[in-house]
Design an enzyme around this catalytic site. Structure first.
Site, PDB file in Angstrom:
ATOM      1  CG  PHE A  17      -1.619   1.136   1.638  1.00 19.83           C
ATOM      2  CD1 PHE A  17      -2.322   1.902   0.713  1.00 19.83           C
ATOM      3  CD2 PHE A  17      -1.617   1.536   2.974  1.00 19.83           C
ATOM      4  CE1 PHE A  17      -2.992   3.047   1.113  1.00 19.83           C
ATOM      5  CE2 PHE A  17      -2.288   2.674   3.381  1.00 19.83           C
ATOM      6  CZ  PHE A  17      -2.966   3.434   2.444  1.00 19.83           C
ATOM      7  CB  ILE A  18       3.004   2.898   2.570  1.00 16.61           C
ATOM      8  CG1 ILE A  18       1.856   3.112   3.563  1.00 16.61           C
ATOM      9  CG2 ILE A  18       4.012   4.052   2.639  1.00 16.61           C
ATOM     10  CD1 ILE A  18       2.277   3.109   5.039  1.00 16.61           C
ATOM     11  CG  ASP A  37       6.558  -6.869  -1.862  1.00 16.72           C
ATOM     12  OD1 ASP A  37       5.943  -7.876  -1.482  1.00 16.72           O
ATOM     13  OD2 ASP A  37       6.236  -5.710  -1.531  1.00 16.72           O
ATOM     14  CG  ASN A  38       7.074 -11.713   1.192  1.00 19.16           C
ATOM     15  OD1 ASN A  38       6.228 -10.827   1.045  1.00 19.16           O
ATOM     16  ND2 ASN A  38       7.219 -12.372   2.324  1.00 19.16           N
ATOM     17  N   GLY A  42       1.499  -7.583  -0.673  1.00 18.47           N
ATOM     18  CA  GLY A  42       1.649  -6.668  -1.802  1.00 18.47           C
ATOM     19  C   GLY A  42       1.232  -7.352  -3.094  1.00 18.47           C
ATOM     20  CB  ILE A  60      13.231  -8.436   4.485  1.00 18.06           C
ATOM     21  CG1 ILE A  60      11.958  -8.769   5.271  1.00 18.06           C
ATOM     22  CG2 ILE A  60      12.988  -7.336   3.458  1.00 18.06           C
ATOM     23  CD1 ILE A  60      11.530  -7.674   6.244  1.00 18.06           C
ATOM     24  CE1 TYR A 147       3.542  -3.539  12.486  1.00 19.06           C
ATOM     25  CE2 TYR A 147       2.713  -1.832  13.961  1.00 19.06           C
ATOM     26  CZ  TYR A 147       3.149  -2.228  12.709  1.00 19.06           C
ATOM     27  OH  TYR A 147       3.197  -1.307  11.689  1.00 19.06           O
ATOM     28  CB  ILE A 206     -18.449  -3.633  12.561  1.00 13.54           C
ATOM     29  CG1 ILE A 206     -19.525  -4.419  11.812  1.00 13.54           C
ATOM     30  CG2 ILE A 206     -18.219  -4.232  13.948  1.00 13.54           C
ATOM     31  CD1 ILE A 206     -19.127  -5.842  11.472  1.00 13.54           C
TER      32      ILE A 206
HETATM   33  N1  LIG Z   1      -0.661   1.438   6.914  1.00 13.82           N
HETATM   34  C1  LIG Z   1      -0.474   2.025   8.102  1.00 13.82           C
HETATM   35  O1  LIG Z   1      -1.403   2.688   8.633  1.00 13.82           O
HETATM   36  C2  LIG Z   1       0.845   1.920   8.812  1.00 13.82           C
HETATM   37  C3  LIG Z   1       0.985   2.575  10.052  1.00 13.82           C
HETATM   38  C4  LIG Z   1       2.207   2.484  10.715  1.00 13.82           C
HETATM   39  C5  LIG Z   1       3.269   1.793  10.160  1.00 13.82           C
HETATM   40  N2  LIG Z   1       3.098   1.144   8.963  1.00 13.82           N
HETATM   41  C6  LIG Z   1       4.255   0.425   8.403  1.00 13.82           C
HETATM   42  O2  LIG Z   1       4.453   0.838   7.059  1.00 13.82           O
HETATM   43  C7  LIG Z   1       5.022  -0.233   6.297  1.00 13.82           C
HETATM   44  C8  LIG Z   1       4.190  -0.476   5.037  1.00 13.82           C
HETATM   45  O3  LIG Z   1       2.881  -0.877   5.452  1.00 13.82           O
HETATM   46  P1  LIG Z   1       1.644  -0.975   4.439  1.00 13.82           P
HETATM   47  O4  LIG Z   1       0.460  -0.405   5.145  1.00 13.82           O
HETATM   48  O5  LIG Z   1       2.019  -0.456   3.109  1.00 13.82           O
HETATM   49  O6  LIG Z   1       1.430  -2.553   4.405  1.00 13.82           O
HETATM   50  P2  LIG Z   1       1.406  -3.581   3.169  1.00 13.82           P
HETATM   51  O7  LIG Z   1       1.040  -4.907   3.755  1.00 13.82           O
HETATM   52  O8  LIG Z   1       0.541  -3.059   2.075  1.00 13.82           O
HETATM   53  O9  LIG Z   1       2.923  -3.559   2.683  1.00 13.82           O
HETATM   54  C9  LIG Z   1       3.915  -4.402   3.202  1.00 13.82           C
HETATM   55  C10 LIG Z   1       4.676  -4.981   2.012  1.00 13.82           C
HETATM   56  O10 LIG Z   1       5.760  -5.780   2.515  1.00 13.82           O
HETATM   57  C11 LIG Z   1       5.773  -7.025   1.825  1.00 13.82           C
HETATM   58  N3  LIG Z   1       6.391  -7.997   2.747  1.00 13.82           N
HETATM   59  C12 LIG Z   1       5.893  -8.464   3.913  1.00 13.82           C
HETATM   60  N4  LIG Z   1       6.769  -9.312   4.488  1.00 13.82           N
HETATM   61  C13 LIG Z   1       7.846  -9.379   3.670  1.00 13.82           C
HETATM   62  C14 LIG Z   1       9.078 -10.087   3.716  1.00 13.82           C
HETATM   63  N5  LIG Z   1       9.366 -10.920   4.726  1.00 13.82           N
HETATM   64  N6  LIG Z   1       9.961  -9.918   2.708  1.00 13.82           N
HETATM   65  C15 LIG Z   1       9.668  -9.093   1.654  1.00 13.82           C
HETATM   66  N7  LIG Z   1       8.507  -8.406   1.562  1.00 13.82           N
HETATM   67  C16 LIG Z   1       7.618  -8.543   2.553  1.00 13.82           C
HETATM   68  C17 LIG Z   1       4.317  -7.302   1.489  1.00 13.82           C
HETATM   69  O11 LIG Z   1       4.136  -8.217   0.424  1.00 13.82           O
HETATM   70  C18 LIG Z   1       3.825  -5.893   1.148  1.00 13.82           C
HETATM   71  O12 LIG Z   1       4.043  -5.591  -0.210  1.00 13.82           O
HETATM   72  C19 LIG Z   1       5.091  -1.423   7.239  1.00 13.82           C
HETATM   73  O13 LIG Z   1       6.400  -1.486   7.780  1.00 13.82           O
HETATM   74  C20 LIG Z   1       4.096  -1.080   8.337  1.00 13.82           C
HETATM   75  O14 LIG Z   1       4.426  -1.716   9.557  1.00 13.82           O
HETATM   76  C21 LIG Z   1       1.919   1.205   8.276  1.00 13.82           C
END
Ligand SMILES: NC(=O)c1ccc[n+]([C@@H]2O[C@H](COP(=O)([O-])OP(=O)(O)OC[C@H]3O[C@@H](n4cnc5c(N)ncnc54)[C@H](O)[C@@H]3O)[C@@H](O)[C@H]2O)c1
Length: 325
Positions: A17-18, A37-38, A42, A60, A147, A206
């Protein structure tokens, strides 16, 4: 268009997402980008096909994958993570393999490759239940979940690797991020995605508890801007990525009702013990260090998001959704 293709940014978790929004912005500024990315959460379709984008499937948790992806990289944005708070409670060991050992692999490889800058995702979850608001970077840290603790450990490792190896890093404590490409079907989806998804399916949103709990919601476009600014600034340390505004869940549902044309009564379930009551971030450092103020108001961001959901549903079903559908 600006040309920065002599600089290559590795984005771990770039298909998420981000990550995918940040990749779009980096490419728009002319940077070369490599995504590692795994694809656990994603998706490849989140990313464009672009001559300056290299997408690598890897994990990772594997030192080989990380060290080879880091070759030739000038900057690194580390976003890949196990992102679910409940899952970290159910299986803290597995969560730590991604969020501590995986992050350590990325930091070590970045130090060895002598990258100019490492930016990594921390989270407002490091604060836990706030003693006072707004939350500043100096506020007390009392994470309520594995977490949150894992993200805090990452911050400590980054600080240590800065003093041991001179690795310049900036950890970003994101608050509640919302916007397009957040998967509403995921059990771990943010509350905004879940509410819109239910409203557009004619189902009541909800809420756990009375709905008075408030949060600081920041649009993903602003988070992508913060990531870019952090990558190319000389600031090191920790910085909140927040709007400095808060809204409670019932007010959020009111706004979404306006944009979706729905008015279903909210369904209340018992409050969750681990749910904190109020949270919002101080944004002074974001403004001073990264010269950044959020561009999207909540109304603008939500309105854009609802339109995007309607478009997706129309594309998938072949039928446009009317205002009250
Ligand atoms: N979305 C939020 O509100 C929020 C808030 C605080 C922190 N974060 C942090 O921001 C970052 C991005 O979050 P997001 O919301 O985009 O989530 P997301 O799940 O959309 O993105 C995470 C990505 O990491 C990849 N991934 C997961 N485990 C992996 C691994 N072992 N090796 C390689 N790739 C891997 C996933 O396939 C995915 O593409 C994360 O570190 C999350 O903890 C997000």
């Amino acid at each position: 268009m600006m040309d920065h293709n002599d600089q290559c940014v590795l984005v771990t978790g770039g298909a998420g997402f981000i990550g995918s929004h940040t990749v779009d912005l980096l490419l728009a500024y002319g940077y070369s980008v490599r995504v590692l990315d795994n694809f656990s959460t994603g998706r490849r379709v989140n990313l464009p096909t672009h001559e300056q984008l290299d997408v690598v499937r890897g994990d990772i948790r594997s030192q080989d994958d990380v060290f080879s992806a880091m070759q030739g990289v000038t900057h690194c944005l580390h976003l890949a993570a196990q992102v679910s708070v409940p899952r970290s409670v159910e299986d803290p060991y597995d969560s730590a393999t991604h969020n501590i050992l995986g992050a350590l692999n990325v930091m070590q490889a970045a130090a060895q490759a002598k990258v100019t800058k490492l930016v990594y995702a921390s989270s407002a979850a490091v604060y836990g239940a706030p003693a006072q608001l707004p939350l500043t970077e100096a506020s007390c840290l009392q994470p309520l979940s594995p977490y949150g603790l894992e993200k805090w450990v990452d911050e400590r490792y980054a600080t240590l690797l800065n003093s041991l190896h001179g690795l310049p890093s900036l950890g970003l404590r994101y608050f509640n991020v919302y916007g397009p490409r957040q998967d509403p079907q995921s059990p771990y989806a943010g509350v905004v995605a879940r509410f819109i998804d239910r409203l557009l399916a004619d189902q009541a949103p909800i809420v756990f508890g009375d709905g008075q709990q408030s949060r600081d919601f920041i649009y993903v476009g602003d988070v992508a801007r913060a990531n870019l600014a952090a990558l190319f600034s000389e600031q090191c340390g920790i910085c909140n990525v927040a709007t400095g505004q808060r809204i409670n869940l019932l007010e959020l549902i009111d706004l979404l009702n306006q944009f979706t044309g729905c008015s279903l009564p909210t369904q209340h379930l018992p409050a969750k013990a681990e749910d904190i009551q109020h949270s919002y971030g101080d944004t002074q450092r974001l403004a001073e260090w990264l010269s950044l103020t959020p561009q999207w108001t909540l109304s603008e961001g939500l309105s854009e998001l609802v339109q995007e959901y309607r478009q997706t549903i129309a594309n998938e079903t072949g039928y446009p959704l009317t205002a009250n559908a």
